[in-house]
Scaffold this motif. Structure first.
Motif, short mmCIF file in Angstrom:
data_model
loop_
_atom_site.label_atom_id
_atom_site.label_comp_id
_atom_site.label_asym_id
_atom_site.label_seq_id
_atom_site.Cartn_x
_atom_site.Cartn_y
_atom_site.Cartn_z
N UNK A 46 24.73 -11.95 10.64
CA UNK A 46 25.38 -10.46 10.16
C UNK A 46 24.67 -9.46 11.07
N UNK A 47 25.54 -8.40 11.49
CA UNK A 47 25.25 -7.24 12.29
C UNK A 47 23.75 -6.59 11.56
N UNK A 48 22.80 -6.15 12.37
CA UNK A 48 21.81 -5.55 12.05
C UNK A 48 20.82 -6.40 11.38
N UNK A 49 20.79 -7.63 11.22
CA UNK A 49 19.88 -8.59 10.70
C UNK A 49 18.65 -8.51 11.75
N UNK A 50 17.49 -8.65 10.73
CA UNK A 50 16.15 -8.66 11.38
C UNK A 50 16.15 -9.92 12.12
N UNK A 51 15.29 -10.12 13.00
CA UNK A 51 15.07 -11.54 13.80
C UNK A 51 14.71 -12.46 12.81
N UNK A 52 13.74 -12.24 12.00
CA UNK A 52 13.49 -13.31 10.88
C UNK A 52 14.62 -13.66 10.13
N UNK A 53 15.55 -12.87 9.61
CA UNK A 53 16.59 -12.81 8.68
C UNK A 53 17.56 -13.82 9.54
N UNK A 54 17.73 -13.44 10.56
CA UNK A 54 18.66 -14.22 11.61
C UNK A 54 18.27 -15.73 11.63
N UNK A 55 17.27 -16.02 12.20
CA UNK A 55 16.65 -17.18 12.06
C UNK A 55 16.87 -18.00 10.80
N UNK A 56 16.61 -17.35 9.67
CA UNK A 56 16.64 -18.15 8.36
C UNK A 56 18.03 -18.27 7.87
N UNK A 57 18.90 -17.24 8.30
CA UNK A 57 20.37 -17.36 8.09
C UNK A 57 21.18 -18.71 8.96
N UNK A 58 20.49 -18.76 10.33
CA UNK A 58 21.02 -19.91 11.12
C UNK A 58 20.72 -21.14 10.34
N UNK A 59 19.28 -21.29 10.18
CA UNK A 59 18.77 -22.71 9.66
C UNK A 59 19.44 -23.04 8.50
N UNK A 99 6.19 -15.89 11.22
CA UNK A 99 6.06 -15.19 12.47
C UNK A 99 6.61 -16.13 13.82
N UNK A 100 6.70 -17.43 13.51
CA UNK A 100 7.32 -18.19 14.22
C UNK A 100 8.94 -18.14 14.34
N UNK A 101 9.48 -17.79 13.24
CA UNK A 101 10.82 -17.66 13.10
C UNK A 101 11.20 -16.32 13.35
N UNK A 102 10.42 -15.41 13.14
CA UNK A 102 10.58 -14.06 13.89
C UNK A 102 10.82 -14.03 15.39
N UNK A 103 9.79 -14.72 15.92
CA UNK A 103 9.83 -14.60 17.54
C UNK A 103 11.20 -15.52 17.80
N UNK A 104 11.34 -16.50 17.18
CA UNK A 104 12.70 -17.48 17.60
C UNK A 104 13.86 -16.49 17.29
N UNK A 105 13.89 -15.67 16.38
CA UNK A 105 14.89 -14.75 16.29
C UNK A 105 15.15 -13.81 17.38
N UNK A 106 14.22 -13.32 17.72
CA UNK A 106 14.17 -12.40 19.03
C UNK A 106 14.51 -12.89 20.38
N UNK A 107 13.78 -14.15 20.48
CA UNK A 107 14.11 -15.03 21.50
C UNK A 107 15.35 -15.50 21.74
N UNK A 108 16.16 -16.04 20.61
CA UNK A 108 17.37 -16.58 20.62
C UNK A 108 18.35 -15.44 21.06
N UNK A 109 18.32 -14.49 20.50
CA UNK A 109 19.37 -13.39 20.81
C UNK A 109 19.01 -12.78 22.43
N UNK A 110 18.04 -12.96 22.75
CA UNK A 110 17.79 -12.47 24.11
C UNK A 110 18.15 -13.76 25.16
N UNK A 111 17.61 -14.74 24.76
CA UNK A 111 17.99 -16.16 25.70
C UNK A 111 19.61 -16.19 25.68
N UNK A 112 20.30 -16.01 24.68
CA UNK A 112 21.83 -16.03 24.76
C UNK A 112 22.43 -15.14 25.74
N UNK A 113 21.98 -13.90 25.58
CA UNK A 113 22.67 -12.75 26.58
C UNK A 113 21.86 -13.45 27.94
#
Lengths: 715, 715
Positions: free
Chosen positions: B138-151, B538-552
């Motif tokens: 969802x829009x505005x999700x934190x990186x951690x929330x993003x990772x957990x939501x996808x998981x 913290x791994x999930x948080x980083x993954x969230x940030x890297x995932x959105x970055x890597x996708x673009x």
């Protein structure tokens, strides 16, 4: 070359020669028997060496302090290896003028620098003197007496030959042990100068890591010049001396050589042991080489550590370290080869095989007796090896005691007739001996020499039964550590270490004065001297026994095996030939026979022994546009590989193409080929040279255009 | 293969594909776009993989515990690497029946031995589920929330897929980070048995010395068989089970393959990082890999020492040591490659180059922002790496604490809804997790585990600020040495180390009971648990940030670079192809692409890792008369080399000829090619396989004629 005389005796020995293998260090006497044309030579044997004495390639080849070298210009320019001139470059260097580190480029004769201690030896003639030498041997002589009689006879002949050939140097070489002797006459040139030295990181690129290794990328070359007096005669260094004009110099082939091409080498290979029995190999493998390797490892480590901080200490020790490391790695290669190839076992099998085809019972028994006799000698040598090792190590490594021992020996020798003296103290050798001693005293680095003393006493000494050691050594060994330190440090007396006072002592020496000397080093040397003489006598005794055995051994082998039968290398002139050729050191790995400049950059990434300056990096970048760039190997060639048969002493030998033109400079062997000295093999025997195109490219790149034109334009 | 559906999204990405390089691990969806005929294939893409689901080569290829493998008979015979089945062979071995040391040759089905813990995974279908997965974001999700939501979304989809595909296993794979997701359906076969295992000195010839090395001489193959219940359905081990009949098995080409021939590989390559930014490489090179190498060096040394005496201890630790040594040498190769090739710097230059051709200012800025964001993440990861390293090391190496932590975690998870649990504790994974834990507890070697505890606490712990560590760890660290020893040894409670009681504890676990437990290991785990959760977050948080970055990042690169653009390896099915081809690792050295039997004897002379039995020596001597002897390479081929693009997970992959017939078995890469995971290069990227002729020759030589005819006659 005035009076080439064929060695008649050797001809008798060498029947059925065929050109099939690349093994063989052919002495001059055999060249005429080779069908060089069939082998691919475009010149005949007489163009390489002409027994009638007219000028041939051989006149361009010289012996330079045990290395080989060649004249490459009409003005006495000499090409040899960087490592052959290493000691002279070290001697000329200081932290202020560091030619060893930075190299040397001279632009005019006046800039050339004396290469102290280097002597050019030009072969003038030779003749077989076996009969004369062996006349000295009387029936029933003891082995010791036999050796001494031959030694004395040889000295007399050398003195006589020098008397009747004014200004020439005479040397008798033993071609086949106890059996064939040849007298060579040489011209000595004593004023040699450094003309062009690459920086150490080029001349020694890869250091000990790459020593005895292919693929190789070492610019191991140096250029010197021989000088003579204004009258054209050999003379010591003097400003007014002029460049020497050789009878012949080598033509350089800037187009180089290609894979598969015939190449040959002329030079002075030192020592091989291919005719020696299995018992000799066993002694080398089990007794001598492992002990020497252990000693050298310790010495190198100790000197390396001492060299770490000061450049001047480094310069003092560099040449010794390099020499030790070189021999050590060679021995390690040999030990590995002996073990991997099970060479001792194979040699034994060859002997059994030989024995099995001898039909004559008497001959069979003689063969067995000789085999047993030699084996007994090596067993005896093995048993007392620790004492020999101790004495040899004192002579070679404990510099202060070694110098004192030389003084004591000279004091004993100087009152004898010339031909009764030990060779270094004969009038004809005295000047060289004096020079060598003074240089060694000058180069003593006290802390290192003290450590060596401690090691020799306490580690090597510990392996000997105490009653075999002189009293003073026993006292040193049993003293407590701090006491012994004090005793050792007393040997380094100023009077002794000063060049001038040492020289004076040498010149004025008298045994009676020595005996009254208060110098601790002299006192110690006087006490040890009898042991050193005892060792010399037992060596001579063994040599006497081995000589008679080996002479018959070779006779019998020759009689049974037929085929070509060349004498082992003994530092005399030889031709060897082969092809530019890679090899496979192990399954699925192929070594190509050329390396290129980019390989230096590749290795430089590894750091350590692979040092590299940015200056050279940018030269390499421009090399693509050089005329020396070879499309076929996609680079400027650096080193070349070939299957000719070489050994130590061939360092600095010219590598020649089928027309006898210079295409490279021999300097090393592949690691597998260290075992070459015991057995040659088509599979692994490969030697390494610097490609002439690298030498020309590098000299051109460093802007030494005068030198380049002297090398290439005057031809 | 029931429902092959092309991944539409990937097609959109992959425009302008041309067959020019051998780089590329091609996913199934891309095969139709390759012009295989032009590349030299004699079969079409549809014979390799058919989207309509009809039988093709792919049906013979399986995933076996992370390795690849293939069916090679209609009776479920499986060919894979010795090192892939190593753990199972170790597990089946004891000092009395030492299959690891002596190998195993079975003559009939009844003799085959369970390969405990091994599972065959057969790909049944796959579909792109990116849209569904990304709907969870969802829009505005934190990186951690993003990772957990996808998981969570992925777990729900897997559960749903398994519900609607009874008996199948569902797994979602991330093809492009944060961007493309594919759901695979698999059949699992759980009864796998050992049929033929060469002795370790053949299957692992050269050991760690030769691991990641060419030239290679390793018989790294093992043959297993898959079994199913009498009804043909997947079932756990039972005596009455019957061999599985695969839809397809590979035809063996006993004539083998030649230099220059086309070859291809099908399998499950694990992980590559070719799309990752320079900041990732920097993190790997400077932070993570050096730390892991240090830890592994210590672990290997410690376990090796413990293994020295008892064979049973050796058997307990063998698989772990092998795994650690393998990864360590791989990392060392990568570190060397990163350094030599200056890869991080080059990757940065590529990014700068890419940036310089982006004309759109907005896009340029976006690119820069993404680059900076990712770099920040890796900086942050670097800063707190010591704590992560500490926790990871506890999980992977301190076995008793790791088991206790799993119990604590399971106690936390078991009351959650299935899809909210951490993956190992979901109902669908629980059995495997339980098995794994019991095996690890059973294999604990207390003295080694205690040493590891001490090392983790005192060496890794020392690099962390004490306030970051839980109280119990701080207490352990500050205790004096003998006190700490006592505290550590208390963790190895019998109740805990006994398989049965541990299993019972696992099955009946409740958080409240645990909290009352008196077991020191449980108490410690309860205290540490919050830190492990913090690390996971913290791994999930980083993954969230890297995932959105890597996708673009991938979007933009794709938009700018055009050309073919394949996803990094991620353990999913891939095709790669190349040629049988040598290479030059450095100047003047050429590696040929075949090794032969004699190479084993050659290496055996070196001793050490090159062990050899006389039995094998005599086989080699007879091999000259074998039908597998190849004149061209003068021997029976052992290993082959090719430039196809592989990575870990490709171990056990079949090497196929242009007709899709089995000619070899992939098992390793050359040392230079460890860097492959970051960058492929035609010059150095080479993989290593066992030649099928070696496998057939060896099986024949050991008299396993039944097996040989099943492999070759039933085709």
């Amino acid at each position: 070359m005035k009076a080439h005389v064929l060695i008649v005796l050797l001809i008798v020995f060498l029947t059925g020669i065929s050109i099939k293998a690349d093994e063989g260090m052919w002495p001059l006497s055999e060249l005429d028997k080779l069908n060089l044309t069939d082998a691919g030579f475009e010149i005949g044997a007489r163009q390489i060496f002409n027994p009638d004495g007219s000028v041939s390639l051989i006149d361009a080849i010289i012996n330079l302090n045990g290395c080989s070298a060649s004249f490459i210009s009409t003005n006495g320019l000499i090409l040899t290896n960087h490592h052959c001139a290493f000691g002279a470059v070290q001697e000329a260097s200081s932290s202020a003028h560091d030619y060893l580190r930075n190299g040397l480029v001279t632009c005019k004769l006046d800039d050339e620098i004396p290469a102290k201690g280097m002597t050019v030896k030009i072969t003038e003639s030779y003749r077989d003197v076996s009969k004369e030498v062996l006349k000295a041997v009387k029936k029933g002589m003891s082995p010791l007496a036999r050796t001494k009689a031959i030694e004395k006879k040889i000295k007399e002949m050398e003195i006589a030959a020098e008397k009747s050939n004014k200004g020439k140097r005479a040397e008798v070489a033993e071609m086949f042990q106890g059996k064939v002797y040849v007298l060579f006459l040489f011209t000595y040139l004593k004023d040699v100068r450094l003309v062009y030295v690459p920086p150490r990181y080029i001349g020694e690129f890869g250091g000990e890591s790459d020593n005895w290794v292919w693929p190789r990328h070492t610019g191991d070359f140096t250029i010197l010049r021989a000088y003579v007096g204004p009258n054209g005669e050999s003379a010591g260094y003097a400003k007014e001396n002029i460049p020497y004009t050789p009878k012949k110099f080598l033509k350089i082939a800037p187009q180089g050589i290609s894979e598969g091409d015939l190449m040959f080498i002329l030079g002075f290979p030192g020592r091989t042991y291919r005719h020696q029995p299995a018992s000799f190999l066993h002694y080398e493998e089990e007794i001598r080489m492992p002990a020497v390797v252990r000693l050298y490892q310790w010495l190198i480590q100790t000197m390396d550590k001492a060299s770490e901080e000061e450049r001047d200490v480094q310069l003092k020790l560099a040449s010794r370290i390099k020499g030790l490391a070189n021999r050590m790695k060679n021995f390690q290669g040999k030990l590995k080869g002996l073990n991997n190839l099970k060479l001792t076992e194979k040699r034994k099998q060859e002997e059994d095989q030989l024995l099995s085809v001898i039909s004559d019972t008497k001959l069979k028994n003689e063969f067995l007796t000789i085999q047993k006799n030699m084996s007994q000698v090596y067993d005896e040598m093995g048993l007392v090896y620790p004492t020999h090792h101790f004495v040899t190590s004192v002579h070679s490594n404990w510099s202060v005691l070694s110098a004192a021992l030389s003084l004591v020996q000279y004091a004993h020798e100087r009152n004898k007739k010339d031909e009764d003296r030990e060779s270094p103290y004969m009038t004809r050798n005295l000047e060289k001996t004096r020079e060598r001693l003074i240089r060694s005293v000058k180069n003593i680095h006290i802390p290192v020499d003290e450590k060596i003393a401690e090691y020799i006493l306490m580690t090597l000494g510990a392996e000997i039964q105490p009653e075999r050691l002189p009293l003073s050594i026993r006292e040193l060994c049993s003293a407590d550590s701090s006491e012994r330190k004090k005793m050792i440090s007393a040997y380094y007396d100023k009077q002794f270490l000063n060049e001038e006072s040492f020289g004076k002592m040498f010149d004025e020496i008298q045994l009676n004065d020595l005996k009254k000397s208060e110098l601790p080093a002299i006192k110690l040397a006087l006490d040890i001297y009898p042991l050193t003489q005892q060792i010399k006598d037992s060596d001579d005794k063994w040599k006497g026994r081995l000589d008679t055995s080996m002479a018959r051994w070779i006779d019998i082998k020759q009689q049974i095996q037929k085929g070509h039968f060349l004498p082992d290398a003994n530092g005399t002139f030889r031709l060897t030939w082969g092809r530019i050729k890679g090899y496979s050191p192990r399954d699925a790995v192929v070594m190509k026979p050329f390396t290129i400049l980019e390989g230096l950059l590749e290795k430089a990434q590894l750091g350590g022994d692979y040092k590299m300056e940015d200056e050279f990096r940018s030269l390499v970048k421009q090399a693509k546009n050089s005329k020396f760039f070879q499309d076929k190997i996609a680079g400027v060639p650096v080193n070349i590989l070939y299957d000719a048969d070489t050994t130590g002493g061939n360092s600095g030998s010219p590598v020649l193409n089928s027309r006898g033109e210079l295409v490279g400079l021999n300097f090393d062997r592949a690691f597998e080929a260290t075992i070459n000295d015991y057995a040659w093999d088509e599979g692994y025997s490969r030697s390494i040279g610097v490609d002439i195109r690298f030498i020309l490219w590098y000299i051109e790149s460093t802007g030494a255009s005068e030198l380049l034109s002297e090398m290439t334009c005057s031809q």
